[in-house]
Design a protein around this motif. Structure first.
Motif, PDB file in Angstrom:
ATOM      1  N   VAL A 203      -4.507   2.229  -2.272  1.00  0.00           N
ATOM      2  CA  VAL A 203      -4.129   3.634  -2.280  1.00  0.00           C
ATOM      3  C   VAL A 203      -4.121   4.196  -0.855  1.00  0.00           C
ATOM      4  O   VAL A 203      -3.199   4.927  -0.477  1.00  0.00           O
ATOM      5  N   LEU A 204      -5.128   3.868  -0.063  1.00  0.00           N
ATOM      6  CA  LEU A 204      -5.172   4.343   1.321  1.00  0.00           C
ATOM      7  C   LEU A 204      -4.005   3.788   2.128  1.00  0.00           C
ATOM      8  O   LEU A 204      -3.407   4.500   2.939  1.00  0.00           O
ATOM      9  N   HIS A 205      -3.663   2.537   1.903  1.00  0.00           N
ATOM     10  CA  HIS A 205      -2.507   1.949   2.581  1.00  0.00           C
ATOM     11  C   HIS A 205      -1.247   2.743   2.253  1.00  0.00           C
ATOM     12  O   HIS A 205      -0.457   3.074   3.148  1.00  0.00           O
ATOM     13  N   SER A 206      -1.065   3.079   0.998  1.00  0.00           N
ATOM     14  CA  SER A 206       0.102   3.872   0.593  1.00  0.00           C
ATOM     15  C   SER A 206       0.063   5.270   1.186  1.00  0.00           C
ATOM     16  O   SER A 206       1.091   5.767   1.664  1.00  0.00           O
ATOM     17  N   ALA A 207      -1.079   5.922   1.173  1.00  0.00           N
ATOM     18  CA  ALA A 207      -1.187   7.280   1.720  1.00  0.00           C
ATOM     19  C   ALA A 207      -0.893   7.294   3.208  1.00  0.00           C
ATOM     20  O   ALA A 207      -0.170   8.173   3.711  1.00  0.00           O
ATOM     21  N   ILE A 208      -1.405   6.325   3.935  1.00  0.00           N
ATOM     22  CA  ILE A 208      -1.176   6.263   5.387  1.00  0.00           C
ATOM     23  C   ILE A 208       0.279   5.947   5.672  1.00  0.00           C
ATOM     24  O   ILE A 208       0.894   6.531   6.570  1.00  0.00           O
TER      25      ILE A 208
END
Length: 152
Positions: A142-147
């Motif tokens: 999820v963090l990879h996608s948000a960034i």
């Protein structure tokens, strides 16, 4: 019983918990990248923890206070819990992932600081295997996608 993998995990866990403890004092974009880096480090270090038998007959009960964090628009995401079965995705919470990881690793930190090192390592490895490891994989994705979304 001190061992290098335990010491390295302790340091990573302390950095992660410190990040969460001061989370709302920094801009969200900075926090997202810091969380991603910290979780990758924590996960990698957890893989190298030794298999240790618990010396305790009972579950160790440690009191801790869990901070509140605000992930704003990045909190809710869709998840499929079993990637090997076709099922409908469910809405879940990045905050839940981040704070569940916090609780599990912080409990081990408290044990380590009480000089119950073997029990701390056992706690970290056991909860990684059955609980927070999955939360960290989900949070990393999820963090990879948000960034990635924020960088375009």
């Amino acid at each position: 019983m001190k061992n290098q993998a335990g010491i390295e995990f302790l340091q990573s866990a302390q950095r992660y918990c410190s990040l969460i403890d001061t989370f709302d004092s920094k801009p969200i974009n900075e926090n997202l990248m810091s969380l991603l880096i910290s979780l990758l480090d924590l996960y990698t270090k957890a893989i190298h923890l030794p298999d240790i038998e618990s010396e305790s007959e009972e579950a160790v009960d440690v009191f801790l206070t869990v901070p509140q964090i605000n992930l704003g628009q990045y909190n809710d995401y869709w998840e499929v819990f079993n990637p090997y079965q076709l099922e409908e995705p469910v809405r879940t919470s990045l905050t839940d992932d981040i704070l569940d990881i916090y609780k599990d690793v912080k409990q081990g930190i408290i044990l380590y600081e009480k000089n119950d090192i073997s029990e701390a390592i056992w706690e970290w490895k056991f909860t990684f295997t059955i609980h927070w490891g999955s939360h960290s994989v989900d949070a990393i994705r999820v963090l990879h996608s948000a960034i990635r979304v924020d960088s375009y």
